[in-house]
Every structure is written in C-alpha cells, then in structure tokens.
Design a protein around this motif. Structure first.
Motif: not given
Length: 155
Positions: A45-53, A70-78, A88-90, A148-152
């Motif tokens: 958790q980071r500032t109330g959002d689920t993140w994935l490392r 990256a910020l977790a989008l959601d979990r879906r059945t695949v 799986r995490w998306f 490599t120019s954009w890696m936030p």
C-alpha cells in the motif's frame, strides 16, 4: 484495415516506463490479455493505493535484473492455454512496438517455462497490428535511448 502494420508472430518490444529497453515478445492473437514474466511479485500500500513491486531478468547471455514498482490496475481471472483459471495482477504501462508507443494492460505472472518473457494479446494489438505467422522480427530493435528516457515508476 489499411492502416494496420503487419508484424511477425514474434517481435522485439520496449517497456519504457519499466526501464526495459528490449524484450522479445510473442504476438498472440489467440490470447486476450498480455502477460509479462516476473521473478518476484509483492503487493503493498502507498497513499491508499495498491502498488506492485516486482523483479524480472532481461537478456539471455548476460541477464540483468530489473526491479520495478507500478500502480496496480486490478486483479482479474485469466484462463491459460491449459484451461487453468488463476487470479493475476494487472498494471497499465507503455509499450513500444514498430515505432509506436501506446498503453496496454498487462498481467504479471511466472512465464519462466515459456519461450518468450512477454506475450502481447489481441487487446493490445487490435486496431494497430495485423500478425503474419509466417514472419518474425520485422522491426529494428527498439532504441535504448527512447526506452530509458521515461521511467517514472521504477526506483
């Protein structure tokens, strides 16, 4: 259909937001979603959002470990090719393919027994690409500078 780029069943892609300058991917119109191989995956958790490392290794001869968040989008059945259903995490991230950069939803999973570390499914390809299964690697390697120019999202 005239605006579609014709690509082979396997191509090189870049995932610039994840710091991945080049990765081999299978373009699979039979798969709905896209998948990225990860070696480790932890949710936090980071500032109330689920993140994935997560970590993954890029390159065969001299693999380099890449660590990302990256910020977790959601979990879906695949459903995989064997008919097994898993949750799986998306995440949503930019992909560079054939000179285009666009956002895709990608699930993070263990693909170590697969030939390609990334699978691009039809939801990422539709309206952009037509796949010719008789050809491969039609595009030049992605430019490392662009990737490599954009890696936030990566520490």
């Amino acid at each position: 259909m005239a605006d579609l780029i014709i690509l082979g069943w396997r191509e090189r892609v870049a995932l610039p937001q994840l710091g991945i300058g080049m990765l081999k991917a299978k373009l699979d119109t039979g798969a709905r979603s896209s998948s990225l191989h990860v070696d480790t995956l932890d949710a936090f958790q980071r500032t109330g959002d689920t993140w994935l490392r997560f970590t993954l290794h890029v390159g065969r001869r001299q693999p380099v470990q890449i660590s990302c968040e990256a910020l977790a989008l959601d979990r879906r059945t695949v459903t995989d090719t064997g008919g097994r259903r898993t949750e799986r995490w998306f995440i949503r991230t930019a992909v560079e393919l054939a000179g285009q950069r666009f956002d895709i939803d990608v699930n993070l999973t263990d693909r170590r027994h697969m030939l390609f570390p990334m699978l691009l499914g039809r939801s990422a390809l539709i309206g952009r690409v037509a796949v010719d299964p008789a050809i491969s690697y039609t595009q030049p390697r992605p430019s490392p500078m662009m990737a490599t120019s954009w890696m936030p999202d990566c520490p």
